[in-house]
Design a protein around this motif. Structure first.
Motif, PDB file in Angstrom:
ATOM      1  N   ARG A  97      78.986 146.857  17.748  1.00 18.66           N
ATOM      2  CA  ARG A  97      79.752 145.655  17.428  1.00 18.66           C
ATOM      3  C   ARG A  97      79.395 144.520  18.380  1.00 18.66           C
ATOM      4  O   ARG A  97      80.262 143.780  18.812  1.00 18.66           O
ATOM      5  CB  ARG A  97      81.244 145.962  17.444  1.00 18.66           C
ATOM      6  CG  ARG A  97      81.665 146.790  18.613  1.00 18.66           C
ATOM      7  CD  ARG A  97      83.125 147.144  18.568  1.00 18.66           C
ATOM      8  NE  ARG A  97      83.742 146.997  17.271  1.00 18.66           N
ATOM      9  CZ  ARG A  97      84.980 147.420  16.995  1.00 18.66           C
ATOM     10  NH1 ARG A  97      85.674 148.020  17.939  1.00 18.66           N
ATOM     11  NH2 ARG A  97      85.506 147.244  15.825  1.00 18.66           N
ATOM     12  N   SER A 100      80.424 140.960  17.349  1.00 21.36           N
ATOM     13  CA  SER A 100      81.840 140.649  17.163  1.00 21.36           C
ATOM     14  C   SER A 100      82.177 139.345  17.866  1.00 21.36           C
ATOM     15  O   SER A 100      81.480 138.905  18.773  1.00 21.36           O
ATOM     16  CB  SER A 100      82.698 141.773  17.730  1.00 21.36           C
ATOM     17  OG  SER A 100      82.668 141.691  19.127  1.00 21.36           O
ATOM     18  N   ALA A 104      88.077 137.312  19.806  1.00 21.08           N
ATOM     19  CA  ALA A 104      88.947 137.953  18.827  1.00 21.08           C
ATOM     20  C   ALA A 104      89.101 139.449  19.110  1.00 21.08           C
ATOM     21  O   ALA A 104      90.147 140.014  18.855  1.00 21.08           O
ATOM     22  CB  ALA A 104      88.384 137.735  17.431  1.00 21.08           C
TER      23      ALA A 104
ATOM     24  N   ARG B 607      88.397 133.738  12.751  1.00 21.29           N
ATOM     25  CA  ARG B 607      87.515 134.465  13.655  1.00 21.29           C
ATOM     26  C   ARG B 607      88.168 135.730  14.199  1.00 21.29           C
ATOM     27  O   ARG B 607      87.489 136.638  14.672  1.00 21.29           O
ATOM     28  CB  ARG B 607      87.116 133.555  14.814  1.00 21.29           C
ATOM     29  CG  ARG B 607      85.993 132.631  14.444  1.00 21.29           C
ATOM     30  CD  ARG B 607      85.992 131.416  15.302  1.00 21.29           C
ATOM     31  NE  ARG B 607      85.693 131.761  16.687  1.00 21.29           N
ATOM     32  CZ  ARG B 607      85.824 130.891  17.680  1.00 21.29           C
ATOM     33  NH1 ARG B 607      86.241 129.673  17.423  1.00 21.29           N
ATOM     34  NH2 ARG B 607      85.538 131.248  18.908  1.00 21.29           N
ATOM     35  N   LEU B 608      89.490 135.789  14.135  1.00 24.04           N
ATOM     36  CA  LEU B 608      90.172 136.998  14.619  1.00 24.04           C
ATOM     37  C   LEU B 608      89.695 138.231  13.868  1.00 24.04           C
ATOM     38  O   LEU B 608      89.682 139.334  14.400  1.00 24.04           O
ATOM     39  CB  LEU B 608      91.683 136.833  14.455  1.00 24.04           C
ATOM     40  CG  LEU B 608      92.342 135.839  15.411  1.00 24.04           C
ATOM     41  CD1 LEU B 608      93.821 135.738  15.127  1.00 24.04           C
ATOM     42  CD2 LEU B 608      92.122 136.284  16.852  1.00 24.04           C
ATOM     43  N   ALA B 609      89.312 138.027  12.584  1.00 25.99           N
ATOM     44  CA  ALA B 609      88.896 139.177  11.775  1.00 25.99           C
ATOM     45  C   ALA B 609      87.511 139.673  12.157  1.00 25.99           C
ATOM     46  O   ALA B 609      87.124 140.779  11.803  1.00 25.99           O
ATOM     47  CB  ALA B 609      88.932 138.806  10.300  1.00 25.99           C
ATOM     48  N   GLN B 610      86.743 138.853  12.896  1.00 23.69           N
ATOM     49  CA  GLN B 610      85.354 139.220  13.209  1.00 23.69           C
ATOM     50  C   GLN B 610      85.335 140.182  14.381  1.00 23.69           C
ATOM     51  O   GLN B 610      85.069 139.811  15.498  1.00 23.69           O
ATOM     52  CB  GLN B 610      84.559 137.957  13.549  1.00 23.69           C
ATOM     53  CG  GLN B 610      84.486 136.946  12.436  1.00 23.69           C
ATOM     54  CD  GLN B 610      83.414 137.297  11.442  1.00 23.69           C
ATOM     55  OE1 GLN B 610      82.433 137.908  11.779  1.00 23.69           O
ATOM     56  NE2 GLN B 610      83.621 136.932  10.185  1.00 23.69           N
ATOM     57  N   LYS B 611      85.589 141.488  14.081  1.00 20.44           N
ATOM     58  CA  LYS B 611      85.688 142.430  15.184  1.00 20.44           C
ATOM     59  C   LYS B 611      84.394 143.168  15.422  1.00 20.44           C
ATOM     60  O   LYS B 611      84.297 143.987  16.322  1.00 20.44           O
ATOM     61  CB  LYS B 611      86.799 143.440  14.896  1.00 20.44           C
ATOM     62  CG  LYS B 611      88.118 142.714  14.871  1.00 20.44           C
ATOM     63  CD  LYS B 611      89.233 143.692  15.122  1.00 20.44           C
ATOM     64  CE  LYS B 611      90.500 142.909  15.373  1.00 20.44           C
ATOM     65  NZ  LYS B 611      91.531 143.697  15.966  1.00 20.44           N
ATOM     66  N   GLY B 612      83.426 142.964  14.570  1.00 18.54           N
ATOM     67  CA  GLY B 612      82.149 143.620  14.795  1.00 18.54           C
ATOM     68  C   GLY B 612      82.038 144.962  14.105  1.00 18.54           C
ATOM     69  O   GLY B 612      80.970 145.570  14.113  1.00 18.54           O
ATOM     70  N   ASN B 613      83.074 145.416  13.480  1.00 19.34           N
ATOM     71  CA  ASN B 613      83.021 146.695  12.774  1.00 19.34           C
ATOM     72  C   ASN B 613      82.587 146.451  11.337  1.00 19.34           C
ATOM     73  O   ASN B 613      83.352 145.947  10.528  1.00 19.34           O
ATOM     74  CB  ASN B 613      84.399 147.340  12.816  1.00 19.34           C
ATOM     75  CG  ASN B 613      84.335 148.760  12.282  1.00 19.34           C
ATOM     76  OD1 ASN B 613      83.373 149.125  11.601  1.00 19.34           O
ATOM     77  ND2 ASN B 613      85.329 149.552  12.594  1.00 19.34           N
ATOM     78  N   GLN B 615      82.117 148.385   8.894  1.00 16.48           N
ATOM     79  CA  GLN B 615      82.838 149.108   7.834  1.00 16.48           C
ATOM     80  C   GLN B 615      84.131 148.399   7.460  1.00 16.48           C
ATOM     81  O   GLN B 615      84.545 148.416   6.312  1.00 16.48           O
ATOM     82  CB  GLN B 615      83.111 150.524   8.309  1.00 16.48           C
ATOM     83  CG  GLN B 615      81.826 151.307   8.321  1.00 16.48           C
ATOM     84  CD  GLN B 615      82.006 152.665   8.953  1.00 16.48           C
ATOM     85  OE1 GLN B 615      82.680 152.788   9.961  1.00 16.48           O
ATOM     86  NE2 GLN B 615      81.383 153.674   8.358  1.00 16.48           N
ATOM     87  N   VAL B 618      83.203 145.778   5.012  1.00 19.84           N
ATOM     88  CA  VAL B 618      82.956 146.334   3.681  1.00 19.84           C
ATOM     89  C   VAL B 618      84.268 146.698   3.010  1.00 19.84           C
ATOM     90  O   VAL B 618      84.446 146.501   1.811  1.00 19.84           O
ATOM     91  CB  VAL B 618      82.025 147.557   3.788  1.00 19.84           C
ATOM     92  CG1 VAL B 618      81.779 148.143   2.409  1.00 19.84           C
ATOM     93  CG2 VAL B 618      80.725 147.153   4.427  1.00 19.84           C
TER      94      VAL B 618
END
Lengths: 127, 636
Positions: A97, A100, A104, B607-613, B615, B618
């Motif tokens: 990640r 990310s 956030a 941007r809070l939703a952009q956690k890098g996961n 899945q 998706v």
């Protein structure tokens, strides 16, 4: 054979694929799940092609296309997975990640992955 | 014959183009001293040769016109005063421009009036060009300067020879542009470029009225041709509106009250430019246009009354202001306003002949005075009369010429000003205008004041103790250096040549002198001059303007008109502009910047939703897909 049997089978296959993509953490298993979804679609294509008695066999032709593209895709995907593994000694999708939003993800940061030599180089290469 | 007129107008224009493009060619890039000098020499040829040719053509045209028989078809209704002198007239239309409503015709015409003014313009322009060769000798921008003078001359000739109001307006506007360019010739000094902008803006203010006056006349007559306009049957109300609007342009160009403030400031330009503007081109255009459209003005008596009041105020106020100035050029500038007001008064009194006569003699003697003042300034290195005095021995030729000029300005016989001023005053005396007593009183008073300020300038410059001292360093923007000699020959020749008409032109009107009123005005002028002489005699070191007493400051500041305009117009406009800038900076820009900031802060939530996961993304995708599918099924 009635159309409902292949459709149900392919729906089941597709659902398994979706579950795999959403829930598995191993990148290779995620790729396999994508293959399952593609094959579910292939099954549908062939079944409807036969059921509709398509004279040009568009469904079957399209299936061949999908198979070719799936082969290319899996080759590319596995190469990426291999490269990621060499860099990070891990192919855990949850931990990949780096893209990310730093602000956030502050409250629920994942545990720090082991720092490899490649990762450092990767970080420095980033602008 | 019309091709000669076209040539007269086009020759100075070609000179301007050649001077601008060809003076430095092909060595344009390098600005060495030799190149500058070569360019100035070539520019002088480009400027002088075509204007000389134009002068010869104009003289030829005049002789043709004097011999030609009057043709009823191409002349105005009614008997013009020039019909006896120059009866021939010609007119030619180059092309018609269909505009959908009133067509514009590119028409040139030459009749007695335009030929008279045309001769004046070309003679003064030629004198100024020759004079400039000496005056601007070391100026690196001499090529552009002389080219602009040529363009200026061409524009004035276009105004003079125009047979169509729109063509006339084109020349009118080019003159405005040229005056801007030439007044601001030494733009390195901020005050000079400000004066240029002021001249441009103030005359432009009048031009707006002028353009709408043209439109009113043109639409009422159904044609912009001057002949058609003057012969058309225009209702009186329309005529009054149109002439009032035209009067705004006349006031702007001829520097009449209330738009006179640009002219004294225009002294920032080189002195030959002042001579050109004051004698021949710019300010003469306003008087000329009234004379050109005189039948229309005669049909609108209220306009002539307004003109009379404006002239009466202008002539006396400007003469008083001239009495208190210390700058020699400003004295002459205010005297120009005053003399132009005389012409306007002559027109208002119903005698275009007197006004044009005075315009011609004034053109001669005012050009002479300005060129002489330029020679004096060149000699002394300062504009201020405080720095002059006792110059009659060191510059005898300039002294003699300027004496003639001042005599003409005062109206002393036998100089030309005596005859023309008498013609104007006699016309005022015999007019039936309701403003006549007011106008006549102002005119006589002004004669006295004119005598006073002309005497003062003459005495302060040429008599008394010498106060001349070599300036250590000429101030930037003025190329004058004290050299203790008479001016170069290229400057003396024009002065000498102009002294002849300034002295003798008046005898053209010798048969029509009203000796009674001439005697009165002569006595008044001598009275004014005598008072100044008495004051000067008492203390030659001091300025005779001290006789004004407490009014001296008011006169020196031209009755605070500039200050009043600044308070009434300039400051509120500046305040408004500042308000607009603030509104623009805080409201308009603030809205734009605020929109950006709002978007950024809103995007923070996304941007809070952009956690890098991946899945998680998706999952969101699938949820959205499901939602859309369900919605399509349910709603479709």
């Amino acid at each position: 054979m009635h159309i409902v049997y292949p459709v149900v089978v392919s729906a089941l296959l597709f659902s398994i694929g979706v579950y795999g993509v959403l829930a598995r953490r191993n990148a290779i298993l995620v790729l396999m799940s994508v293959e399952l979804m593609l094959n579910a679609v292939n099954l549908n294509l062939v079944a409807f092609d036969v059921w509709l008695r398509d004279r040009l066999h568009g469904g079957q032709v399209l299936t061949l296309f999908v198979i070719v593209i799936a082969a290319a895709e899996i080759g590319l995907g596995l190469a990426i997975v291999l490269a990621v593994y060499r860099n990070r000694q891990s192919i855990d999708v949850d931990r990949l990640r780096d893209l990310s939003e730093t602000g956030a993800s502050g409250e629920a940061g994942p545990p720090e992955e082991p720092v490899g030599v490649g990762e450092d180089a990767d970080r420095e290469a980033r602008p | 014959m019309i091709s000669v007129v076209v040539l007269i107008v086009l020759l100075p224009f070609a000179a301007a183009v050649a001077g601008l493009l060809g003076s430095r060619w092909p060595r344009g890039g390098s600005r060495t001293k030799e190149n500058d000098r070569a360019a100035a020499r070539r520019a002088a040829w480009f400027a002088i040769a075509p204007i000389t040719a134009a002068l010869l053509l104009t003289l030829w045209l005049a002789s043709w016109s004097a011999r030609a028989l009057p043709r009823g078809s191409a002349s105005y209704p009614g008997a013009e005063f020039w019909a006896g002198l120059l009866p021939g007239s010609t007119e030619g239309t180059l092309t018609m421009v269909e505009t959908g409503s009133v067509p514009i015709s590119f028409t040139l015409r030459a009749d007695g009036l335009s030929i008279l003014i045309g001769v004046l313009v070309v003679v003064v322009a030629l004198a100024v060009q020759v004079y400039s060769v000496g005056y601007m000798r070391d100026d690196p921008r001499h090529p552009s300067y002389s080219a602009f003078i040529s363009l200026f001359t061409s524009a004035m000739l276009l105004v003079v020879y125009a047979g169509d109001l729109i063509v006339l307006y084109a020349g009118w506007e080019i003159m405005g542009l040229c005056s801007y360019l030439l007044i601001g010739h030494w733009w390195e000094d901020r005050a000079n470029s400000r004066a240029a902008v002021k001249a441009f803006l103030v005359t432009r203010l009048g031009d707006v009225g002028f353009l709408f006056g043209i439109f009113t006349l043109g639409f009422a007559a159904g044609s912009f041709r001057i002949d058609d306009v003057l012969s058309a049957d225009i209702p009186r109300g329309t005529l009054i509106t149109a002439t009032m609007l035209l009067l705004a342009g006349v006031a702007g160009k001829s520097a009449q009250v209330p738009l006179q403030t640009w002219l004294p400031d225009a002294m920032a330009g080189p002195t030959p430019i002042s001579a050109l503007i004051h004698a021949a081109t710019m300010v003469a255009a306003g008087i000329f246009i009234v004379a050109r459209l005189y039948p229309a003005f005669l049909g609108a008596q209220p306009t002539l009354d307004v003109l009379a009041v404006v002239a009466a105020i202008g002539m006396l106020g400007a003469a008083l202001a001239a009495l208190a100035q210390d700058d020699l050029k400003r004295v002459l500038a205010y005297s120009t306003i005053s003399q132009l007001a005389y012409m306007a008064a002559g027109l208002a009194a119903g005698s275009d002949k007197a006004a044009i006569f005075h315009l011609l003699t004034h053109g001669a003697f005012k050009a002479l005075l300005f060129l002489g003042a330029g020679a004096v300034i060149h000699h002394v290195g300062s504009n201020l009369m405080t720095h002059m005095g006792g110059l009659r021995t060191s510059v005898p030729i300039t002294f003699a010429a300027m004496t003639v000029g001042f005599a003409a300005l005062m109206g002393l016989p036998p100089a030309s000003g005596f005859f023309s001023k008498d013609a104007v005053i006699a016309a005022i005396e015999h007019s039936h205008s309701p403003a006549q007593p007011f106008l006549y009183g102002a005119a006589l008073l002004t004669v006295g004041v004119t005598g006073a300020y002309a005497m003062r300038a003459w005495l302060r410059t040429f008599f008394g103790p010498a106060r001349v001292e070599a300036l250590p360093e000429p101030p930037p923007g003025t190329a004058h250096v004290f050299d203790g000699r008479e001016a170069p020959r290229s400057m003396l020749w024009p002065i000498g040549v102009l002294a002849v008409p300034a002295l003798l032109l008046g005898f053209a009107g010798v048969t029509e002198v009203d000796w009674g009123s001439a005697l009165v005005s002569l006595i008044v002028a001598l009275l004014g001059a005598g008072v100044v002489y008495a004051f000067w005699r008492g203390a030659p070191h001091q300025d005779p303007a001290r006789m004004l007493g407490p009014f001296r400051t008011a006169c020196e500041r031209a009755f605070y008109v500039d200050e009043a305009y600044r308070a009434v117009f300039a400051r509120p406009v500046l305040r408004l502009a500042r308000g607009v800038v603030r509104t623009d900076g805080q409201v308009v820009d603030g809205a734009v910047r605020g929109a950006g900031r709002l978007t950024m802060s809103l995007s923070g939530f996304v941007r809070l939703a952009q956690k890098g996961n991946a899945q998680l993304y998706v999952t969101g995708l699938l949820a959205g897909l499901l939602l859309i599918t369900v919605a399509a099924v349910v709603l479709g």
